[in-house]
Each structure stands twice: as structure tokens, then as C-alpha cells.
Design a protein around this motif. Structure first.
Motif, mmCIF file in Angstrom:
data_model
loop_
_atom_site.group_PDB
_atom_site.id
_atom_site.type_symbol
_atom_site.label_atom_id
_atom_site.label_comp_id
_atom_site.label_asym_id
_atom_site.label_seq_id
_atom_site.Cartn_x
_atom_site.Cartn_y
_atom_site.Cartn_z
ATOM 1 N N HIS A 179 7.549 4.955 -5.704
ATOM 2 C CA HIS A 179 7.323 6.371 -6.024
ATOM 3 C C HIS A 179 5.972 6.843 -5.488
ATOM 4 O O HIS A 179 5.837 7.992 -5.046
ATOM 5 C CB HIS A 179 7.381 6.584 -7.534
ATOM 6 N N LEU A 180 4.974 5.971 -5.502
ATOM 7 C CA LEU A 180 3.661 6.324 -4.969
ATOM 8 C C LEU A 180 3.737 6.542 -3.457
ATOM 9 O O LEU A 180 3.129 7.474 -2.919
ATOM 10 C CB LEU A 180 2.653 5.212 -5.278
ATOM 11 N N LEU A 181 4.490 5.689 -2.786
ATOM 12 C CA LEU A 181 4.654 5.832 -1.338
ATOM 13 C C LEU A 181 5.421 7.107 -0.995
ATOM 14 O O LEU A 181 5.083 7.810 -0.036
ATOM 15 C CB LEU A 181 5.379 4.607 -0.769
ATOM 16 N N LYS A 182 6.453 7.403 -1.780
ATOM 17 C CA LYS A 182 7.224 8.627 -1.551
ATOM 18 C C LYS A 182 6.372 9.862 -1.796
ATOM 19 O O LYS A 182 6.471 10.850 -1.066
ATOM 20 C CB LYS A 182 8.457 8.640 -2.477
ATOM 21 N N LYS A 183 5.522 9.787 -2.807
ATOM 22 C CA LYS A 183 4.639 10.910 -3.121
ATOM 23 C C LYS A 183 3.715 11.217 -1.947
ATOM 24 O O LYS A 183 3.533 12.373 -1.556
ATOM 25 C CB LYS A 183 3.834 10.568 -4.379
ATOM 26 N N ASP A 184 3.135 10.169 -1.357
ATOM 27 C CA ASP A 184 2.232 10.360 -0.215
ATOM 28 C C ASP A 184 2.968 10.946 0.989
ATOM 29 O O ASP A 184 2.432 11.819 1.687
ATOM 30 C CB ASP A 184 1.593 9.019 0.176
ATOM 31 N N PHE A 185 4.188 10.471 1.208
ATOM 32 C CA PHE A 185 4.948 10.979 2.352
ATOM 33 C C PHE A 185 5.313 12.447 2.158
ATOM 34 O O PHE A 185 5.235 13.249 3.095
ATOM 35 C CB PHE A 185 6.223 10.156 2.564
ATOM 36 N N ILE A 186 5.696 12.809 0.944
ATOM 37 C CA ILE A 186 6.053 14.203 0.654
ATOM 38 C C ILE A 186 4.845 15.115 0.864
ATOM 39 O O ILE A 186 4.962 16.232 1.391
ATOM 40 C CB ILE A 186 6.597 14.338 -0.787
ATOM 41 N N LEU A 187 3.661 14.649 0.473
ATOM 42 C CA LEU A 187 2.440 15.442 0.639
ATOM 43 C C LEU A 187 2.143 15.738 2.111
ATOM 44 O O LEU A 187 1.675 16.818 2.456
ATOM 45 C CB LEU A 187 1.239 14.692 0.035
ATOM 46 N N LEU A 188 2.454 14.759 2.973
ATOM 47 C CA LEU A 188 2.051 14.882 4.384
ATOM 48 C C LEU A 188 3.213 14.986 5.359
ATOM 49 O O LEU A 188 2.992 14.938 6.568
ATOM 50 C CB LEU A 188 1.206 13.659 4.789
ATOM 51 N N LEU A 212 -1.176 0.986 1.377
ATOM 52 C CA LEU A 212 0.164 0.764 1.930
ATOM 53 C C LEU A 212 0.705 1.962 2.688
ATOM 54 O O LEU A 212 1.321 1.805 3.752
ATOM 55 C CB LEU A 212 1.137 0.387 0.803
ATOM 56 N N SER A 213 0.494 3.162 2.166
ATOM 57 C CA SER A 213 1.034 4.360 2.818
ATOM 58 C C SER A 213 0.567 4.484 4.265
ATOM 59 O O SER A 213 1.394 4.529 5.184
ATOM 60 C CB SER A 213 0.674 5.616 2.022
ATOM 61 N N PRO A 214 -0.759 4.523 4.527
ATOM 62 C CA PRO A 214 -1.193 4.623 5.929
ATOM 63 C C PRO A 214 -0.815 3.406 6.756
ATOM 64 O O PRO A 214 -0.529 3.531 7.952
ATOM 65 C CB PRO A 214 -2.714 4.780 5.829
ATOM 66 N N LEU A 215 -0.798 2.222 6.143
ATOM 67 C CA LEU A 215 -0.407 1.016 6.878
ATOM 68 C C LEU A 215 1.029 1.118 7.375
ATOM 69 O O LEU A 215 1.328 0.759 8.521
ATOM 70 C CB LEU A 215 -0.564 -0.224 5.992
ATOM 71 N N ILE A 216 1.911 1.618 6.527
ATOM 72 C CA ILE A 216 3.320 1.769 6.911
ATOM 73 C C ILE A 216 3.459 2.802 8.023
ATOM 74 O O ILE A 216 4.132 2.570 9.030
ATOM 75 C CB ILE A 216 4.170 2.162 5.683
ATOM 76 N N TRP A 217 2.820 3.952 7.844
ATOM 77 C CA TRP A 217 2.925 5.024 8.850
ATOM 78 C C TRP A 217 2.368 4.577 10.204
ATOM 79 O O TRP A 217 3.005 4.779 11.241
ATOM 80 C CB TRP A 217 2.176 6.275 8.382
ATOM 81 N N VAL A 218 1.181 3.975 10.178
ATOM 82 C CA VAL A 218 0.534 3.557 11.432
ATOM 83 C C VAL A 218 1.321 2.433 12.102
ATOM 84 O O VAL A 218 1.481 2.417 13.331
ATOM 85 C CB VAL A 218 -0.921 3.124 11.172
ATOM 86 N N SER A 219 1.831 1.499 11.303
ATOM 87 C CA SER A 219 2.627 0.395 11.858
ATOM 88 C C SER A 219 3.886 0.924 12.540
ATOM 89 O O SER A 219 4.251 0.473 13.636
ATOM 90 C CB SER A 219 3.008 -0.597 10.755
ATOM 91 N N MET A 220 4.547 1.896 11.904
ATOM 92 C CA MET A 220 5.740 2.485 12.494
ATOM 93 C C MET A 220 5.410 3.182 13.808
ATOM 94 O O MET A 220 6.134 3.034 14.802
ATOM 95 C CB MET A 220 6.374 3.476 11.510
#
Length: 212
Positions: free
Chosen positions: A3-12, A86-94
Motif C-alpha cells: 500500500h505504501l508503494l502504491k501510494k507513492d506511485f499514485i502521487l507521482l 523501495l519506491s524509487p529503487l523500483i522505478w529507477v530499476s525498471m
């Protein structure tokens, strides 16, 4: 945590998508025009994407009082800190993986040789960026943290210029580049992981003591 990861993605969401396509477009143009740069365009655009993700995320969190709301919810502070990494790590890795795939496709279309030497440089730049910026933004408010980050980037630029200015013989730079190998990438990637681990520990201590 999900849910924390989804929250960050929704924000950005739209910022991430727009920045992703702008960086990919720039990378493709550079690769087509200056093919000899090899992985350089991939590394540069990934580094920019990483910095943009981090600063945008903390801007949105502060603007929407995100941390104050999260503390009121049944989340442990450790989980919140892990989410910030984790959020930026996932986005940057992708982005990095997709950029490398596009790099391979362009190289094949141009009948060029594919070289992955330099991958570790991108990893350590992004890991250092996340490791340095995250605890600063957790410790200070957005404006003060942004000033700190600008000073950090400026300091790196000044050091770089001074090294070039006072190095009487720059042959050592060419020697380092010519001797660079996959083993260097492995070392840099390992160092990047260590930086991230240390930053997580430091950020947890800062966040646990932070008052909202």
C-alpha cells in the motif's frame, strides 16, 4: 508495504510517466546521433530519472502532509522508511532495464557491437543519489533539503573541475577508462548496495527520532 508503494506511485503517476518518455526520447536521439558513446546515454538519463523521482516524491509527500498522515495509520516507522527507499529503487530499476533493452535493440539495428561495460557506473550513481538524498529529505523540510542537495551536486562539480585544473598530466584518466572492465562494474555495484544498506540504517535512526 504494498500500500505504501502504491501510494507513492499514485502521487507521482503522471510525473513519472512523462519523465520516463522524455528520458527515453533523449536517450534514443543521443544514441542514434553519437553511437560511440555506448552506455553513456543510458547512464546519464537513468541518473536524471533517479534524481527527478526522489525530489518529486519528497515534494509531493511534504505538500500533502504524507508523513503526518502515515504516522496516524497502523504503519511501523521502519516500514515507512523501507517504502521511501523501495519506491524509487523500483522505478529507477525498471527504467534502467528498459533503457538497456532499447540500447540493445538500437545496437542490433545498427549492426553495432553491444557492450555492457559501464553498467556499474549507473548503479553506483543512482544508489549514491538515493543513499544521500533520502536521509537529507527525511531529516529536513523540502526547501532546506533541496538546498543541501544543490550544494552537494555543486560540490561534486567543483571537485571535478579542480581535479582537471590541477592535474598536470591527464593521461591517468585515459588509462582508467581504457582499463575499465566488467570486474569494475561488479565492484561498483557492490559498493552501491553497501551505500544503500548504510543509508537505510541511518535513515531509520533519523525517522525514529523525528517528531511530527
Amino acid at each position: 508495504m504494498l500500500h505504501l508503494l502504491k501510494k507513492d506511485f499514485i502521487l507521482l503517476k503522471w510525473r513519472l510517466i512523462s519523465c520516463f518518455f522524455v528520458c527515453i526520447f533523449f536517450m534514443v536521439i543521443v544514441m542514434i546521433k553519437w553511437d560511440f558513446l555506448e552506455m553513456a546515454s543510458v547512464i546519464v538519463t537513468t541518473s536524471f530519472f533517479c534524481y527527478f523521482c526522489l525530489t518529486s516524491l519528497f515534494e509531493k509527500v511534504e505538500k500533502n502532509a504524507g508523513d503526518e498522515l502515515l504516522i496516524a495509520l497502523p504503519y511501523k516507522r521502519n516500514e515507512i522508511v523501507y517504502g521511501k527507499f523501495l519506491s524509487p529503487l523500483i522505478w529507477v530499476s525498471m527504467y534502467y532495464i528498459i533503457a538497456i533493452i532499447i540500447y540493445i535493440i538500437i545496437k542490433i539495428m545498427n549492426d553495432g557491437t553491444i557492450s555492457f561495460i559501464g553498467t556499474g557506473i549507473g548503479i553506483i550513481i543512482c544508489s549514491t543519489c538515493i543513499s544521500v538524498i533520502t536521509p537529507i529529505f527525511v531529516k529536513y523540510d523540502y526547501v532546506k533539503a533541496t538546498n543541501f542537495c544543490m550544494m552537494f551536486v555543486l560540490a561534486i562539480g567543483v571537485v571535478y573541475v579542480l581535479v582537471l585544473k590541477f592535474s598536470k598530466n591527464l593521461d591517468w584518466i585515459l588509462k582508467v577508462i581504457s582499463n575499465y572492465s566488467i570486474s569494475n562494474d561488479i565492484i561498483l555495484s557492490t559498493v552501491g548496495v553497501v551505500f544503500l544498506a548504510l543509508s537505510v540504517v541511518i535513515t531509520k535512526q533519523i525517522y525514529l527520532k523525528k517528531e511530527f
